[in-house]
Design a protein around this motif. Structure first.
Motif, PDB file in Angstrom:
ATOM      1  N   SER A   1      -0.605   2.029  -5.260  1.00 27.48           N
ATOM      2  CA  SER A   1      -1.265   0.813  -4.787  1.00 27.48           C
ATOM      3  C   SER A   1      -1.999   1.106  -3.481  1.00 27.48           C
ATOM      4  O   SER A   1      -1.464   1.783  -2.605  1.00 27.48           O
ATOM      5  CB  SER A   1      -0.228  -0.282  -4.552  1.00 27.48           C
ATOM      6  N   SER A   2      -3.221   0.603  -3.359  1.00 24.77           N
ATOM      7  CA  SER A   2      -3.947   0.733  -2.089  1.00 24.77           C
ATOM      8  C   SER A   2      -4.015  -0.604  -1.354  1.00 24.77           C
ATOM      9  O   SER A   2      -4.560  -0.689  -0.256  1.00 24.77           O
ATOM     10  CB  SER A   2      -5.367   1.259  -2.336  1.00 24.77           C
TER      11      SER A   2
ATOM     12  N   PRO B   1       0.831  -1.212   0.000  1.00 22.77           N
ATOM     13  CA  PRO B   1       0.000   0.000   0.000  1.00 22.77           C
ATOM     14  C   PRO B   1       0.865   1.261   0.000  1.00 22.77           C
ATOM     15  O   PRO B   1       1.848   1.352   0.722  1.00 22.77           O
ATOM     16  CB  PRO B   1      -0.806  -0.112   1.293  1.00 22.77           C
ATOM     17  N   GLY B   2       0.492   2.210  -0.859  1.00 19.84           N
ATOM     18  CA  GLY B   2       1.214   3.466  -0.949  1.00 19.84           C
ATOM     19  C   GLY B   2       2.356   3.464  -1.942  1.00 19.84           C
ATOM     20  O   GLY B   2       2.962   4.507  -2.197  1.00 19.84           O
TER      21      GLY B   2
ATOM     22  N   THR C   1      -6.115   0.351  -6.615  1.00 20.26           N
ATOM     23  CA  THR C   1      -5.200   1.480  -6.827  1.00 20.26           C
ATOM     24  C   THR C   1      -5.939   2.794  -6.622  1.00 20.26           C
ATOM     25  O   THR C   1      -7.169   2.819  -6.565  1.00 20.26           O
ATOM     26  CB  THR C   1      -4.611   1.468  -8.255  1.00 20.26           C
ATOM     27  N   TYR C   2      -5.171   3.887  -6.551  1.00 17.24           N
ATOM     28  CA  TYR C   2      -5.748   5.225  -6.513  1.00 17.24           C
ATOM     29  C   TYR C   2      -4.774   6.181  -7.198  1.00 17.24           C
ATOM     30  O   TYR C   2      -3.603   5.853  -7.390  1.00 17.24           O
ATOM     31  CB  TYR C   2      -6.046   5.672  -5.076  1.00 17.24           C
TER      32      TYR C   2
END
Length: 195
Positions: free
Chosen positions: A35-36, A10-11, A26-27
Motif C-alpha cells: 500500500s502507498s 502506507p508500506g 499501491t506499488y
C-alpha cells in the motif's frame, strides 16, 4: 451483507503479485504488492484475469481551519477575558465536526483594545465571522480574531428570540421590542451573502 472494509497503511504488504495485479494506491516490490496510501483495500476481478488490488482514501477528507482563513463560528460561552466558540464553516465549506476556538479580548477590535469588553461584543449563540490567527495545539483551541471591519457578529437573537438588525458597528436592535444591545457588528461582504 458486504464484508467489512480492510484498512491499510502506507508500506503495508497486501498480497503476492501472483495473487493479484497492483492498482491505484499501491506499488510492487520483490514480488509483493504494498500500500502507498492510508485507506480502504479494494479487490476488483474481471473475467478470468487476476483481481486488481487498489487502496482508496475516504473521498471526503476533513477540511481543517488554517491561519488566515475566515471561519464562521457560534459563540458558546463568554467571560471577561475571552469568548469560546465552535467553528462551523471554513469559508463557505461546512465542517464534518466542529472545532473549538477562542476569541481573546485583545483580538476583538483593532483599535482601543484596552477598552474592549467581551460582553459588549458577543453573547452566547451569536454567529460570528472571524479569522484564524493561530492553530493552537491538543490542549488549546484555535485562536481567532475579529479585529477587522468585515469580521464580527453576523447573526444575533434578542432576549425575545427575534433575529436582531444591525444599526451601527457596535449595536444591534430587536425589531419587535426595539431594545438595543451592544455587539461587535461585522460589515458583511457581498461574497458571504447568500440569496
Amino acid at each position: 451483507m458486504a464484508p467489512p472494509a480492510r484498512y491499510c497503511i502506507p508500506g503495508e504488504r497486501l498480497c503476492s503479485t501472483e495473487e493479484a495485479t497492483a492498482g491505484s494506491g499501491t506499488y510492487t516490490r520483490h514480488g509483493f504488492i504494498f500500500s502507498s496510501l492510508a485507506g480502504c483495500l479494494e479487490r476488483k476481478s474481471e473475467d478470468n484475469e487476476l483481481p486488481v488490488v487498489s487502496v482508496v482514501r475516504d473521498s471526503e477528507s476533513q477540511l481543517l481551519p488554517n491561519v488566515g482563513a475566515v471561519v464562521t463560528c457560534k459563540v458558546c460561552s463568554i467571560n471577561s477575558r475571552f469568548a469560546k466558540v465552535h467553528i462551523l464553516y471554513v469559508g463557505s465549506t461546512p465542517l464534518k465536526s466542529t472545532f473549538r476556538g477562542t476569541i481573546r479580548r485583545e483580538d476583538i477590535r483593532a483599535t482601543e483594545k484596552d477598552k474592549v469588553e467581551v460582553y459588549k461584543s458577543f453573547r452566547p449563540s451569536d454567529i460570528v465571522l472571524a479569522k484564524v490567527i493561530s492553530l493552537g495545539d491538543a490542549q488549546s483551541n484555535y485562536l481567532l480574531s475579529t479585529a477587522e471591519n468585515e469580521l464580527g457578529v453576523v447573526v444575533a437573537r434578542s432576549e425575545a428570540g427575534v433575529q436582531m438588525v444591525p444599526i451601527s458597528w457596535c449595536e444591534m436592535q430587536c425589531p419587535r421590542t426595539h431594545t438595543k444591545e451592544f455587539r461587535k457588528v461585522a460589515r458583511v461582504q457581498p461574497q458571504f451573502l447568500q440569496t
